[in-house]
Write a protein that holds these residues in place. Structure first.
Motif, PDB file in Angstrom:
ATOM      1  N   PHE A 167       0.657  -1.002   0.382  1.00 21.43           N
ATOM      2  CA  PHE A 167      -0.055   0.309   0.822  1.00 21.43           C
ATOM      3  C   PHE A 167       1.126   1.320  -0.023  1.00 21.43           C
ATOM      4  O   PHE A 167       0.215   2.129  -0.485  1.00 21.43           O
ATOM      5  CB  PHE A 167      -1.073  -0.080   1.026  1.00 21.43           C
ATOM      6  CG  PHE A 167      -2.604  -0.376   0.976  1.00 21.43           C
ATOM      7  CD1 PHE A 167      -3.645   0.085   0.959  1.00 21.43           C
ATOM      8  CD2 PHE A 167      -2.076  -1.921   0.300  1.00 21.43           C
ATOM      9  CE1 PHE A 167      -4.482  -0.239   0.583  1.00 21.43           C
ATOM     10  CE2 PHE A 167      -4.026  -2.124   0.183  1.00 21.43           C
ATOM     11  CZ  PHE A 167      -5.055  -0.853   0.064  1.00 21.43           C
ATOM     12  N   ALA A 213       1.094   4.135  -3.345  1.00 24.13           N
ATOM     13  CA  ALA A 213       0.476   5.762  -2.873  1.00 24.13           C
ATOM     14  C   ALA A 213       1.590   6.608  -3.071  1.00 24.13           C
ATOM     15  O   ALA A 213       1.679   7.472  -3.816  1.00 24.13           O
ATOM     16  CB  ALA A 213       0.463   5.630  -1.282  1.00 24.13           C
ATOM     17  N   TYR A 236      -2.255  -2.054  -4.437  1.00 25.30           N
ATOM     18  CA  TYR A 236      -3.210  -1.710  -3.651  1.00 25.30           C
ATOM     19  C   TYR A 236      -4.132  -3.471  -4.189  1.00 25.30           C
ATOM     20  O   TYR A 236      -4.515  -3.591  -2.472  1.00 25.30           O
ATOM     21  CB  TYR A 236      -3.928  -0.737  -4.024  1.00 25.30           C
ATOM     22  CG  TYR A 236      -3.751   0.702  -3.858  1.00 25.30           C
ATOM     23  CD1 TYR A 236      -3.079   0.710  -2.754  1.00 25.30           C
ATOM     24  CD2 TYR A 236      -4.179   1.744  -4.585  1.00 25.30           C
ATOM     25  CE1 TYR A 236      -2.672   2.311  -2.100  1.00 25.30           C
ATOM     26  CE2 TYR A 236      -3.935   3.391  -4.318  1.00 25.30           C
ATOM     27  CZ  TYR A 236      -2.995   2.882  -3.355  1.00 25.30           C
ATOM     28  OH  TYR A 236      -2.390   4.513  -2.909  1.00 25.30           O
ATOM     29  N   ASP A 246     -14.763   2.507   0.364  1.00 25.62           N
ATOM     30  CA  ASP A 246     -13.651   3.054   1.185  1.00 25.62           C
ATOM     31  C   ASP A 246     -13.306   3.467   2.352  1.00 25.62           C
ATOM     32  O   ASP A 246     -13.121   3.320   3.271  1.00 25.62           O
ATOM     33  CB  ASP A 246     -12.677   3.738   0.195  1.00 25.62           C
ATOM     34  CG  ASP A 246     -10.786   3.719   0.510  1.00 25.62           C
ATOM     35  OD1 ASP A 246     -11.006   3.819   1.746  1.00 25.62           O
ATOM     36  OD2 ASP A 246     -10.612   5.048   0.775  1.00 25.62           O
ATOM     37  N   CYS A 265     -12.823   1.766   6.148  1.00 26.02           N
ATOM     38  CA  CYS A 265     -12.285   2.572   7.129  1.00 26.02           C
ATOM     39  C   CYS A 265     -12.820   2.469   8.348  1.00 26.02           C
ATOM     40  O   CYS A 265     -12.054   2.435   9.239  1.00 26.02           O
ATOM     41  CB  CYS A 265     -11.884   3.980   6.525  1.00 26.02           C
ATOM     42  SG  CYS A 265     -10.583   4.059   5.485  1.00 26.02           S
ATOM     43  N   PHE A 325      -5.457   5.918   7.986  1.00 24.95           N
ATOM     44  CA  PHE A 325      -6.530   5.641   6.821  1.00 24.95           C
ATOM     45  C   PHE A 325      -8.221   6.234   6.201  1.00 24.95           C
ATOM     46  O   PHE A 325      -8.317   6.951   4.645  1.00 24.95           O
ATOM     47  CB  PHE A 325      -6.907   4.650   6.559  1.00 24.95           C
ATOM     48  CG  PHE A 325      -6.003   3.150   5.993  1.00 24.95           C
ATOM     49  CD1 PHE A 325      -4.584   3.906   5.682  1.00 24.95           C
ATOM     50  CD2 PHE A 325      -6.210   2.365   5.688  1.00 24.95           C
ATOM     51  CE1 PHE A 325      -3.426   2.940   4.476  1.00 24.95           C
ATOM     52  CE2 PHE A 325      -5.152   1.043   5.021  1.00 24.95           C
ATOM     53  CZ  PHE A 325      -4.096   1.841   4.392  1.00 24.95           C
ATOM     54  N   SER A 380      -7.337   9.574   4.164  1.00 27.29           N
ATOM     55  CA  SER A 380      -6.763   9.850   2.921  1.00 27.29           C
ATOM     56  C   SER A 380      -8.885   9.242   2.319  1.00 27.29           C
ATOM     57  O   SER A 380      -8.535   9.742   1.885  1.00 27.29           O
ATOM     58  CB  SER A 380      -6.431   8.387   2.936  1.00 27.29           C
ATOM     59  OG  SER A 380      -6.485   7.827   1.943  1.00 27.29           O
ATOM     60  N   ASN A 394      -3.103  10.727  -0.839  1.00 22.05           N
ATOM     61  CA  ASN A 394      -1.952  10.060  -0.897  1.00 22.05           C
ATOM     62  C   ASN A 394      -1.036   9.482  -0.151  1.00 22.05           C
ATOM     63  O   ASN A 394      -1.092   8.469   0.502  1.00 22.05           O
ATOM     64  CB  ASN A 394      -1.366  10.693  -2.312  1.00 22.05           C
ATOM     65  CG  ASN A 394      -1.689  10.153  -3.603  1.00 22.05           C
ATOM     66  OD1 ASN A 394      -2.720   9.087  -3.978  1.00 22.05           O
ATOM     67  ND2 ASN A 394      -1.942  10.992  -4.849  1.00 22.05           N
ATOM     68  N   THR A 448      -2.327   7.477   2.739  1.00 19.95           N
ATOM     69  CA  THR A 448      -2.500   6.628   2.737  1.00 19.95           C
ATOM     70  C   THR A 448      -1.336   5.903   2.791  1.00 19.95           C
ATOM     71  O   THR A 448      -0.826   4.693   3.165  1.00 19.95           O
ATOM     72  CB  THR A 448      -3.106   5.945   1.382  1.00 19.95           C
ATOM     73  OG1 THR A 448      -4.168   6.251   0.929  1.00 19.95           O
ATOM     74  CG2 THR A 448      -2.424   4.799   1.123  1.00 19.95           C
TER      75      THR A 448
END
Length: 280
Positions: free
Chosen positions: A82, A86, A103, A190, A194, A235, A238, A258, A261
């Motif tokens: 990851f 990023a 990813y 996403d 999170c 996260f 992000s 970015n 992450t």
């Protein structure tokens, strides 16, 4: 006759630490994370002030050691991938498909680490409060349903979060999406992932702190949970910055997305590295 438990600590319906009297006059202490990660409970013999660890049998400790090693390695590699994804996205050294591929590979390692963490909770040796100072090894299981156990709930939510992230990562390969589809198919999973990571991290903090705010600078378990929770927060930052505006078709803030992450993934790699040393 069994003597009653001396004290139970935890939060709400969850018990994370039990202290009980032994028939010989001593006492025993079971802690959820200590038993799950290291396969031990603490025993204080009669007439002494210090406690000594009592380990589960070789079958249980071998299981925990192997599961921990594989899960830790999976989180280290997943976090590193990851981080690389990023970095590629931030510094423009690859296209969107390259980033999505990196990813996706990292997500597979996170899935592995999440499931093995759940297996650690499922197959942790169990305590026998009230009369004996020992941990009992149960038969191997690939799954259980124990929502009344905080360690099981934390690891289950973590594993579920990695699966939801997988939806986000697969949808990232789709081409020609509208802004509405991007936010629904990519951004929403996403955010949900999170949130699940944050919930899992909170439950892990409750477990290691027994329901109260704490700072245990000499506790490896506390540092692992704290570093991972910081990664979950990054996260989330992000993900919030990665929302696509309907008016412009661009992210709210690409740099924050970015870098959030990248730094969050580094936290998970560091947490995995620390976890390598939390074993029987």
């Amino acid at each position: 006759m069994r003597q009653p438990e001396q004290r139970a600590d935890g939060a709400g319906p969850f018990i994370t630490r039990l202290t009980w009297h032994l028939p010989d006059g001593g006492s025993a202490v079971w802690e959820s994370r200590l038993a799950r990660r290291r396969g031990v409970l603490l025993v204080r013999p009669p007439g002494t002030a210090a406690s000594r660890p009592t380990s589960a049998d070789e079958i249980a400790t071998t299981r925990l050691r192997r599961l921990n090693a594989i899960a830790s390695t999976a989180f280290i590699i997943g976090g590193a991938l990851f981080t690389a994804g990023a970095a590629v996205a931030q510094f423009g050294s690859g296209d969107a498909t390259t980033c999505a591929s990196i990813y996706f590979a990292g997500g597979l390692f996170f899935n592995t680490g999440g499931y093995l963490s759940l297996l650690q909770a499922v197959n942790a040796p169990r305590h026998i409060p009230g009369g004996e100072a020992r941990l009992v090894t149960q038969r191997w299981r690939w799954w259980s349903y124990e929502p009344t156990r905080l360690d099981w709930l934390s690891t289950f939510v973590l594993f579920t979060g990695t699966l939801v992230f997988g939806v986000n990562l697969v949808d990232s390969f789709l081409q020609g999406l509208s802004v509405q589809q991007i936010n629904r198919l990519i951004w929403t999973p996403d955010i949900v992932g999170c949130v699940l990571f944050l919930i899992s991290g909170h439950l892990a903090l409750v477990e290691v702190c027994h329901g109260r705010p704490c700072f245990h600078r000499r506790s490896l378990g506390w540092w692992i949970v704290a570093v991972n929770q910081l990664g979950s927060v990054l996260f989330m930052v992000s993900a919030l910055a990665a929302y696509t505006r309907h008016s412009t078709g661009s992210l709210i803030n690409t740099d924050i997305a970015n870098w959030g992450t990248l730094t969050g993934a580094l936290c998970f790699s560091v947490g995995g590295l620390l976890q390598l040393y939390e074993h029987p």
